[in-house]
Design a protein around this motif. Structure first.
Motif, PDB file in Angstrom:
ATOM      1  N   MET A   1       0.853  -1.187   0.000  1.00  8.60           N
ATOM      2  CA  MET A   1       0.000   0.000   0.000  1.00  8.60           C
ATOM      3  C   MET A   1       0.892   1.242   0.000  1.00  8.60           C
ATOM      4  O   MET A   1       1.830   1.338   0.776  1.00  8.60           O
ATOM      5  CB  MET A   1      -0.890  -0.028   1.246  1.00  8.60           C
ATOM      6  N   THR A   2       0.581   2.189  -0.857  1.00  7.70           N
ATOM      7  CA  THR A   2       1.366   3.423  -0.904  1.00  7.70           C
ATOM      8  C   THR A   2       0.840   4.404   0.130  1.00  7.70           C
ATOM      9  O   THR A   2      -0.353   4.414   0.460  1.00  7.70           O
ATOM     10  CB  THR A   2       1.310   4.059  -2.301  1.00  7.70           C
ATOM     11  N   GLU A   3       1.751   5.206   0.599  1.00 11.69           N
ATOM     12  CA  GLU A   3       1.397   6.210   1.605  1.00 11.69           C
ATOM     13  C   GLU A   3       0.608   7.334   0.947  1.00 11.69           C
ATOM     14  O   GLU A   3       0.973   7.825  -0.116  1.00 11.69           O
ATOM     15  CB  GLU A   3       2.677   6.746   2.239  1.00 11.69           C
ATOM     16  N   SER A   4      -0.471   7.765   1.576  1.00 13.29           N
ATOM     17  CA  SER A   4      -1.294   8.832   1.009  1.00 13.29           C
ATOM     18  C   SER A   4      -0.565  10.174   1.089  1.00 13.29           C
ATOM     19  O   SER A   4       0.317  10.377   1.935  1.00 13.29           O
ATOM     20  CB  SER A   4      -2.634   8.921   1.743  1.00 13.29           C
ATOM     21  N   GLU A   5      -0.945  11.072   0.214  1.00 12.66           N
ATOM     22  CA  GLU A   5      -0.360  12.415   0.216  1.00 12.66           C
ATOM     23  C   GLU A   5      -0.686  13.127   1.533  1.00 12.66           C
ATOM     24  O   GLU A   5       0.131  13.871   2.065  1.00 12.66           O
ATOM     25  CB  GLU A   5      -0.846  13.220  -0.991  1.00 12.66           C
ATOM     26  N   ARG A   6      -1.866  12.879   2.073  1.00 14.83           N
ATOM     27  CA  ARG A   6      -2.244  13.482   3.353  1.00 14.83           C
ATOM     28  C   ARG A   6      -1.307  13.020   4.467  1.00 14.83           C
ATOM     29  O   ARG A   6      -0.881  13.819   5.306  1.00 14.83           O
ATOM     30  CB  ARG A   6      -3.693  13.123   3.693  1.00 14.83           C
ATOM     31  N   ARG A   7      -0.967  11.748   4.474  1.00 18.24           N
ATOM     32  CA  ARG A   7      -0.050  11.227   5.502  1.00 18.24           C
ATOM     33  C   ARG A   7       1.346  11.792   5.321  1.00 18.24           C
ATOM     34  O   ARG A   7       2.030  12.116   6.290  1.00 18.24           O
ATOM     35  CB  ARG A   7      -0.022   9.709   5.482  1.00 18.24           C
ATOM     36  N   LYS A   8       1.786  11.914   4.062  1.00 12.83           N
ATOM     37  CA  LYS A   8       3.089  12.515   3.793  1.00 12.83           C
ATOM     38  C   LYS A   8       3.109  13.960   4.295  1.00 12.83           C
ATOM     39  O   LYS A   8       4.087  14.408   4.891  1.00 12.83           O
ATOM     40  CB  LYS A   8       3.406  12.483   2.295  1.00 12.83           C
ATOM     41  N   ALA A  11       3.331  14.093   8.008  1.00 14.21           N
ATOM     42  CA  ALA A  11       4.640  13.646   8.495  1.00 14.21           C
ATOM     43  C   ALA A  11       5.756  14.642   8.196  1.00 14.21           C
ATOM     44  O   ALA A  11       6.892  14.438   8.612  1.00 14.21           O
ATOM     45  CB  ALA A  11       4.986  12.293   7.878  1.00 14.21           C
ATOM     46  N   GLY A  12       5.433  15.720   7.468  1.00 11.64           N
ATOM     47  CA  GLY A  12       6.441  16.729   7.165  1.00 11.64           C
ATOM     48  C   GLY A  12       7.326  16.372   5.985  1.00 11.64           C
ATOM     49  O   GLY A  12       8.373  16.991   5.787  1.00 11.64           O
ATOM     50  N   GLY A  13       6.911  15.396   5.192  1.00  6.98           N
ATOM     51  CA  GLY A  13       7.678  15.018   4.008  1.00  6.98           C
ATOM     52  C   GLY A  13       7.144  15.690   2.757  1.00  6.98           C
ATOM     53  O   GLY A  13       6.142  16.405   2.785  1.00  6.98           O
ATOM     54  N   TRP A  14       7.816  15.433   1.634  1.00  6.39           N
ATOM     55  CA  TRP A  14       7.350  15.958   0.356  1.00  6.39           C
ATOM     56  C   TRP A  14       6.058  15.250  -0.021  1.00  6.39           C
ATOM     57  O   TRP A  14       5.941  14.039   0.089  1.00  6.39           O
ATOM     58  CB  TRP A  14       8.399  15.744  -0.740  1.00  6.39           C
TER      59      TRP A  14
END
Length: 183
Positions: A1-8, A11-14
């Motif tokens: 499963m890929t990480e959602s953009e909302r979770r990214k 998390a402070g990532g791109w």
């Protein structure tokens, strides 16, 4: 499963801000902001019901003048007796916490997002979000701008029109662009 953009984003990532889930969250915020900005003052009270429900946490006696704008709302926390004057904008891609007894003048802007420096990646919607923390008993003068990742300490003053790019120590007064300590 890929990480959602909302979770990214959280998390402070791109992350890609052009994501459908983030579009939906921004649309929800636009509706709450519209309600707040268009309700008659005697019906709106200190904060329209939709906007109050949208915020992460808000003290019962916090007051937000209209017009107001935020990008998500869900990342905004307002402490007791916080006052946001007319025209404030909070682009809350990351948490924005404003402490008790803090006042923001008209047109204050708080930006959590930083767009990618590479033009090709920027076109793709890549950005990252860093939180903003504003302490208690802070005064931010009209037109002040607080950039991503900044902490403004308790009792600090940000002069009108200042662009704050770095943390402000408790009790300090900063002015100018970029903001610097007034001695």
């Amino acid at each position: 499963m890929t990480e959602s953009e909302r979770r990214k984003m959280a998390a402070g990532g791109w992350y890609c801000c052009l994501d459908p889930e983030l579009d939906e969250l921004r649309d929800r915020a636009r509706k709450a902001v519209h309600q707040h900005n268009t309700l008659p003052p005697d019906e709106r009270g200190s904060l329209a019901p939709g906007l109050r429900a949208l915020f992460a946490d808000v003290a019962p006696d916090a007051f937000v003048e209209a017009p107001f704008h935020c990008s998500y709302g869900m990342n905004i926390t307002l402490g007791a007796r916080v006052y946001l004057n007319a025209g404030c904008t909070i682009l809350d891609s990351a948490p924005v916490v404003i402490g008790a007894d803090t006042m923001l003048g008209p047109g204050v802007q708080i930006y959590c997002a930083e767009h990618h420096k590479d033009p090709a990646l920027r076109r793709e919607g890549l950005e990252l979000a860093r939180p903003v923390a504003i302490g208690e008993n802070v005064w931010i003068g009209g037109g002040g701008i607080i950039l991503a990742g900044v902490t403004v300490g308790d009792g600090a003053i940000v002069g009108a029109g200042a662009v704050v790019t770095r943390d402000v120590a408790p009790g300090a007064t900063v002015v100018g662009n970029p903001a610097r300590v007034l001695r």
